[in-house]
Design an enzyme around this catalytic site. Structure first.
Site, short mmCIF file in Angstrom:
data_model
loop_
_atom_site.label_atom_id
_atom_site.label_comp_id
_atom_site.label_asym_id
_atom_site.label_seq_id
_atom_site.Cartn_x
_atom_site.Cartn_y
_atom_site.Cartn_z
N ASP A 1 -7.05 -1.43 -4.58
CA ASP A 1 -8.12 -0.97 -3.68
C ASP A 1 -8.99 0.08 -4.37
OD1 ASP A 1 -6.98 -2.60 -1.70
OD2 ASP A 1 -5.78 -0.96 -0.89
N ASP B 1 0.86 -1.18 0.00
CA ASP B 1 0.00 0.00 0.00
C ASP B 1 0.90 1.23 0.00
OD1 ASP B 1 -2.43 -1.39 0.08
OD2 ASP B 1 -2.45 -1.47 2.26
#
Length: 176
Positions: A137, A121
């Site tokens: 995401d 991330d």
């Protein structure tokens, strides 16, 4: 070549392109941000900040890789079945786009979990202290928003039921 096959080939190519973008951005995040070198794009608002996420959103379910892998594979099976059985009418093109976004997001994070044991991330909205996220995401989030808009403003209830007709058959068989 019939419409169903064309749609499937287009869907597979779309997922591959989206996956390539997701994996490329994660590669660059790992290469340039991994050593703690955050890149501030808008001071106190938005930055690129590397994080190895071994859980789900908001840091939930840390270290449950096997569960995530199994759940993702099951979800991909359901998405594939819905895509394959979706009507080939032009009106259902938007629904197929939603399914493509869901699949690309799920596969993108699955690849990370299988190869790295964590999800990379790197997008961080510091202003609202939002959980750090990635391109996969974003695909899932856009898919959810698009699905909600379609469900509330575009499709009638009967049209939505056409997308998931196999569920009804399955439910009827189990209630007998």
């Amino acid at each position: 070549m019939n419409e169903k096959r064309k749609s499937c080939i287009l869907g597979i190519c779309s997922v591959i392109c989206l996956l390539a973008l997701d994996q490329l951005t994660k590669y660059f995040a790992s290469a340039y941000l991994k050593d703690g070198n955050s890149i501030i794009l808008i001071k106190n608002v938005f930055q690129l900040h590397y994080l190895e996420n071994r859980g789900a959103a908001f840091g939930l379910m840390q270290g449950m890789k096997i569960w995530f892998v199994i759940a993702t594979i099951l979800m991909l099976g359901i998405l594939l079945m819905i895509y394959w059985r979706s009507p080939m009418e032009k009106r259902y093109g938007w629904a197929r786009i939603v399914l493509i976004l869901f699949a690309a997001g799920a596969i993108g994070n699955l690849i990370d979990r299988l190869w790295l044991d964590y999800v990379v991330d790197f997008f961080y909205f510091e202003l609202i202290n939002f959980p750090i996220f990635n391109v996969a995401d974003i695909y899932v989030t856009c898919g959810v928003i698009l699905f909600m808009l379609l469900a509330f403003f575009y499709y009638k209830e009967e049209e939505l039921e056409k997308l998931i007709t196999f569920w009804k058959k399955h439910q009827i068989e189990h209630t007998r």
